[in-house]
Design a protein around this motif. Structure first.
Motif, PDB file in Angstrom:
ATOM      1  N   THR A 150       0.850  -1.195   0.000  1.00 47.69           N
ATOM      2  CA  THR A 150       0.000   0.000   0.000  1.00 47.69           C
ATOM      3  C   THR A 150       0.879   1.236   0.000  1.00 47.69           C
ATOM      4  OG1 THR A 150      -0.144  -0.074   2.412  1.00 47.69           O
ATOM      5  CG2 THR A 150      -1.916  -1.131   1.166  1.00 47.69           C
ATOM      6  N   VAL A 151       0.570   2.164  -0.890  1.00 49.74           N
ATOM      7  CA  VAL A 151       1.446   3.304  -1.146  1.00 49.74           C
ATOM      8  C   VAL A 151       0.616   4.576  -1.165  1.00 49.74           C
ATOM      9  CG1 VAL A 151       3.156   4.281  -2.739  1.00 49.74           C
ATOM     10  CG2 VAL A 151       2.931   1.793  -2.520  1.00 49.74           C
ATOM     11  N   LEU A 152       1.207   5.664  -0.663  1.00 52.31           N
ATOM     12  CA  LEU A 152       0.555   6.972  -0.642  1.00 52.31           C
ATOM     13  C   LEU A 152       1.502   8.017  -1.212  1.00 52.31           C
ATOM     14  CD1 LEU A 152      -1.639   9.027   0.277  1.00 52.31           C
ATOM     15  CD2 LEU A 152      -0.523   9.030   2.535  1.00 52.31           C
ATOM     16  N   ASP A 153       1.029   8.744  -2.215  1.00 56.06           N
ATOM     17  CA  ASP A 153       1.708   9.944  -2.703  1.00 56.06           C
ATOM     18  C   ASP A 153       0.921  11.110  -2.139  1.00 56.06           C
ATOM     19  OD1 ASP A 153       2.984  11.977  -4.006  1.00 56.06           O
ATOM     20  OD2 ASP A 153       2.707  11.183  -6.035  1.00 56.06           O
ATOM     21  N   LEU A 154       1.485  11.777  -1.143  1.00 58.48           N
ATOM     22  CA  LEU A 154       0.699  12.688  -0.316  1.00 58.48           C
ATOM     23  C   LEU A 154       0.454  14.056  -0.960  1.00 58.48           C
ATOM     24  CD1 LEU A 154      -0.731  12.687   2.396  1.00 58.48           C
ATOM     25  CD2 LEU A 154       1.383  13.457   3.467  1.00 58.48           C
ATOM     26  N   CYS A 155       1.387  14.523  -1.785  1.00 57.69           N
ATOM     27  CA  CYS A 155       1.271  15.838  -2.439  1.00 57.69           C
ATOM     28  C   CYS A 155       1.521  15.611  -3.921  1.00 57.69           C
ATOM     29  CB  CYS A 155       2.267  16.827  -1.868  1.00 57.69           C
ATOM     30  SG  CYS A 155       2.294  16.909  -0.049  1.00 57.69           S
ATOM     31  N   ALA A 156       0.536  15.069  -4.636  1.00 51.60           N
ATOM     32  CA  ALA A 156       0.806  14.353  -5.878  1.00 51.60           C
ATOM     33  C   ALA A 156       0.645  15.151  -7.166  1.00 51.60           C
ATOM     34  CB  ALA A 156      -0.100  13.118  -5.959  1.00 51.60           C
ATOM     35  N   ALA A 157      -0.127  16.237  -7.182  1.00 47.10           N
ATOM     36  CA  ALA A 157      -0.370  16.957  -8.441  1.00 47.10           C
ATOM     37  C   ALA A 157       0.930  17.560  -8.986  1.00 47.10           C
ATOM     38  CB  ALA A 157      -1.404  18.057  -8.224  1.00 47.10           C
ATOM     39  N   PRO A 158       1.066  17.592 -10.307  1.00 51.60           N
ATOM     40  CA  PRO A 158       0.085  17.206 -11.331  1.00 51.60           C
ATOM     41  C   PRO A 158       0.059  15.715 -11.664  1.00 51.60           C
ATOM     42  CG  PRO A 158       2.000  18.143 -12.390  1.00 51.60           C
ATOM     43  CD  PRO A 158       2.237  18.272 -10.904  1.00 51.60           C
ATOM     44  N   GLY A 159       1.000  14.919 -11.131  1.00 50.01           N
ATOM     45  CA  GLY A 159       0.910  13.476 -11.324  1.00 50.01           C
ATOM     46  C   GLY A 159       2.135  12.811 -11.901  1.00 50.01           C
TER      47      GLY A 159
ATOM     48  N   ASP B 216       2.812   1.241   3.399  1.00 47.49           N
ATOM     49  CA  ASP B 216       4.161   0.669   3.392  1.00 47.49           C
ATOM     50  C   ASP B 216       5.188   1.633   2.802  1.00 47.49           C
ATOM     51  OD1 ASP B 216       2.996  -1.775   4.258  1.00 47.49           O
ATOM     52  OD2 ASP B 216       2.445  -2.214   2.182  1.00 47.49           O
ATOM     53  N   LEU B 217       4.732   2.505   1.913  1.00 43.70           N
ATOM     54  CA  LEU B 217       5.608   3.460   1.235  1.00 43.70           C
ATOM     55  C   LEU B 217       4.847   4.764   1.081  1.00 43.70           C
ATOM     56  CD1 LEU B 217       8.165   4.186  -0.493  1.00 43.70           C
ATOM     57  CD2 LEU B 217       6.942   3.229  -2.453  1.00 43.70           C
ATOM     58  N   ILE B 218       5.466   5.867   1.472  1.00 44.49           N
ATOM     59  CA  ILE B 218       4.851   7.185   1.335  1.00 44.49           C
ATOM     60  C   ILE B 218       5.841   8.115   0.644  1.00 44.49           C
ATOM     61  CG2 ILE B 218       3.873   9.192   2.522  1.00 44.49           C
ATOM     62  CD1 ILE B 218       2.939   7.368   4.748  1.00 44.49           C
ATOM     63  N   LEU B 219       5.360   8.796  -0.381  1.00 40.52           N
ATOM     64  CA  LEU B 219       6.149   9.822  -1.062  1.00 40.52           C
ATOM     65  C   LEU B 219       5.657  11.182  -0.593  1.00 40.52           C
ATOM     66  CD1 LEU B 219       8.106  10.918  -3.228  1.00 40.52           C
ATOM     67  CD2 LEU B 219       6.251  10.663  -4.894  1.00 40.52           C
ATOM     68  N   CYS B 220       6.584  11.986  -0.084  1.00 38.91           N
ATOM     69  CA  CYS B 220       6.287  13.360   0.311  1.00 38.91           C
ATOM     70  C   CYS B 220       7.095  14.297  -0.578  1.00 38.91           C
ATOM     71  CB  CYS B 220       6.641  13.601   1.775  1.00 38.91           C
ATOM     72  SG  CYS B 220       5.492  12.863   2.951  1.00 38.91           S
ATOM     73  N   ASP B 221       6.528  14.639  -1.713  1.00 43.09           N
ATOM     74  CA  ASP B 221       7.119  15.644  -2.595  1.00 43.09           C
ATOM     75  C   ASP B 221       6.512  16.977  -2.170  1.00 43.09           C
ATOM     76  OD1 ASP B 221       8.644  16.650  -4.737  1.00 43.09           O
ATOM     77  OD2 ASP B 221       6.911  16.554  -6.078  1.00 43.09           O
ATOM     78  N   VAL B 222       7.099  17.562  -1.147  1.00 45.72           N
ATOM     79  CA  VAL B 222       6.425  18.614  -0.384  1.00 45.72           C
ATOM     80  C   VAL B 222       6.453  19.965  -1.094  1.00 45.72           C
ATOM     81  CG1 VAL B 222       6.779  17.532   1.865  1.00 45.72           C
ATOM     82  CG2 VAL B 222       8.585  18.965   0.884  1.00 45.72           C
ATOM     83  N   PRO B 223       5.455  20.827  -0.817  1.00 40.99           N
ATOM     84  CA  PRO B 223       5.512  22.208  -1.314  1.00 40.99           C
ATOM     85  C   PRO B 223       6.786  22.880  -0.811  1.00 40.99           C
ATOM     86  CG  PRO B 223       3.366  21.719  -0.333  1.00 40.99           C
ATOM     87  CD  PRO B 223       4.269  20.565   0.009  1.00 40.99           C
ATOM     88  N   CYS B 224       7.430  23.655  -1.690  1.00 43.21           N
ATOM     89  CA  CYS B 224       8.719  24.236  -1.318  1.00 43.21           C
ATOM     90  C   CYS B 224       8.875  25.612  -1.955  1.00 43.21           C
ATOM     91  CB  CYS B 224       9.866  23.311  -1.731  1.00 43.21           C
ATOM     92  SG  CYS B 224      10.096  23.194  -3.522  1.00 43.21           S
ATOM     93  N   SER B 225      10.007  26.250  -1.714  1.00 47.52           N
ATOM     94  CA  SER B 225      10.266  27.599  -2.229  1.00 47.52           C
ATOM     95  C   SER B 225      10.631  27.609  -3.708  1.00 47.52           C
ATOM     96  CB  SER B 225      11.374  28.277  -1.408  1.00 47.52           C
ATOM     97  OG  SER B 225      12.571  27.509  -1.474  1.00 47.52           O
TER      98      SER B 225
END
Length: 441
Positions: free
Chosen positions: A130-139, A198-207
């Motif tokens: 089970t995987v979560l991409d937490l901040c995923a747009a645009p994809g 089991d796996l989470i991607l956090c491509d977080v908002p940044c400057s």
């Protein structure tokens, strides 16, 4: 291009004079253009010769490979992707090359058998990854994730902003993989749901410092105050994500910025406050990836700098919760796809409704001009022998969507919000992809 004085001062001190000069020189060069092929749809396709940047005659793939991504290619110039029906069919995704480093991370996790870490468990048959991409747009990273994960894995792609979530849903649907769900929640909602991944991607908002040469708007939005807001927001997001991670699970943290406050200092905070362990990823010297720039911090992190790597800016780090084998809980994500909703401890997790794009029935192949007319949401006239009712519209064998054929015309069922808005039809259309000769009909 005028860069903010505070950015120049702090970034030159961070990178050092020689590295910073190479970065500045990159503004005088064309930004790289790169795409990632959809392995499910492009098994018998390759990058067209006119799009190549290296002499690769005789190779099966064509194009110039991006070495850290199995399906990534550089293009010599930027085509007008809007006018390519194969782009709208999800045959490839236009993605910045550094972001594709995620594929190398996933490949090495698979080689190390982490993706199958509990395959010998007696409950393995009933629990998929089970995987979560937490901040995923645009994809971009989500579609890469879905293609790289095992077929029976379940991926949730989340975007807190509703308008961006709609764009994410479009790209996910066009990519065309099962067990892939789009949500429009804030990270705290996932924490409250008590769902585990089991796996989470956090491509977080940044400057956004790594996007300066690609998007001038990010330069105008940059300020030291925004950097301060970003690193604090990033820690809030990671804190919520960490509680959603199974013991032994993996969190992949990434930004598209350079400064250490949003990068190395956040990683050090995760280690000290959350007990995270940083995992190494093997890289090649010729990729020119830069490691830690924070004095006294030597954990393996990966920074892509324009002018040094052939890409825009990116920072990535791979962390594990605990230092042992993946231990899954029973409370994993398992959506009720019949009504697209799943209740978890008082939270109603709403899956965004998908738009029907396919039907098990007749198909109609369109010319290039008619395919563009379909993508503009115009009515079509199909050949007289085309069956009545729902018909799947195809270009070069790849489905674009549906029409309802009523005989004298076919009503266009392509989503209106996805339609292309120009009436221009290029006379010099050069396809980005072409069939591999030995596989062509």
């Amino acid at each position: 291009m005028q860069l903010p004085a505070d950015f120049v001062r702090t970034t030159e001190a961070l990178m050092g004079r020689e590295r910073f000069e190479r970065y500045l020189h990159s503004f005088e060069e064309d930004t790289p253009v790169s795409i990632r092929l959809n392995p499910r749809k492009c098994e018998k396709w390759k990058v067209a010769p006119g799009q190549r940047t290296l002499a690769t005659e005789g190779t099966k793939e064509g194009g110039e490979r991006i070495e850290w991504c199995r399906n990534g290619y550089y293009l010599e110039k930027r085509p007008n992707f809007t006018f390519d029906p194969l782009f709208h069919a999800g045959c490839y995704y236009v993605q910045e090359a550094a972001s594709m480093f995620l594929d190398e991370v996933l490949r090495q996790l698979a080689v190390s058998n982490w993706l199958l870490a509990d395959s010998q468990s007696p409950t393995a048959n009933s629990q998929h990854l089970t995987v979560l991409d937490l901040c995923a747009a645009p994809g971009g990273k989500s579609t890469l994730l879905r293609a790289a994960l095992p077929a029976d894995a379940v991926l949730y792609s989340n975007e807190p902003m509703r308008n961006r979530a709609s764009i994410l849903l479009e790209n996910v649907q066009k990519w065309g993989y099962e067990n892939h769900y789009v949500t429009n929640l804030i990270p705290k909602d996932y924490r409250k749901s008590k769902m585990k991944f089991d796996l989470i991607l956090c491509d977080v908002p940044c400057s956004g410092e790594g996007m300066f040469r690609k998007d001038e708007a990010t330069i105008k939005e940059w300020s030291p105050q925004n950097v301060e807001k970003c690193w604090q927001l990033q820690r809030d997001i990671v804190s919520d994500a960490w509680q959603c991670l199974n013991d032994g699970g993996i969190l992949i943290y990434s930004t598209c910025t350079f400064n250490t406050k949003e990068n190395e200092e956040n990683i050090r905070w995760m280690m000290e406050e959350l007990g995270a362990h940083v995992l190494p990823i093997d890289t090649k010297p010729e990729w020119n990836i830069t490691g830690s720039l924070l004095e006294g911090f030597s954990e393996p992190v990966y920074r892509f700098i324009p002018g040094i790597t052939r890409s825009e800016g990116l920072f990535m780090c791979v962390l594990q919760k605990g230092d042992g084998q993946l231990v899954r809980t029973r409370r994993t994500a398992s959506p009720n796809t019949s009504d697209k909703k799943s209740a978890r401890d008082g939270l109603k997790l709403t899956i965004l409704d998908e738009i029907p794009l396919h039907a098990n029935g007749p198909q109609a192949e369109l010319s290039y001009a008619d395919a563009l007319a379909y993508l503009r949401h115009e009515a079509l006239v199909l050949p007289p022998d085309t069956p009545r009712g729902l018909v799947e519209i195809c270009f070069m064998g790849h489905p674009l969507g549906l029409v309802k054929n009523i005989g004298n015309r076919a009503n266009n069922l392509y989503p209106k919000e996805w339609r292309i808005k120009t009436t221009h039809v290029p006379q010099d259309y050069e396809p980005v992809l072409q069939p591999i000769p030995e596989c062509a009909d």
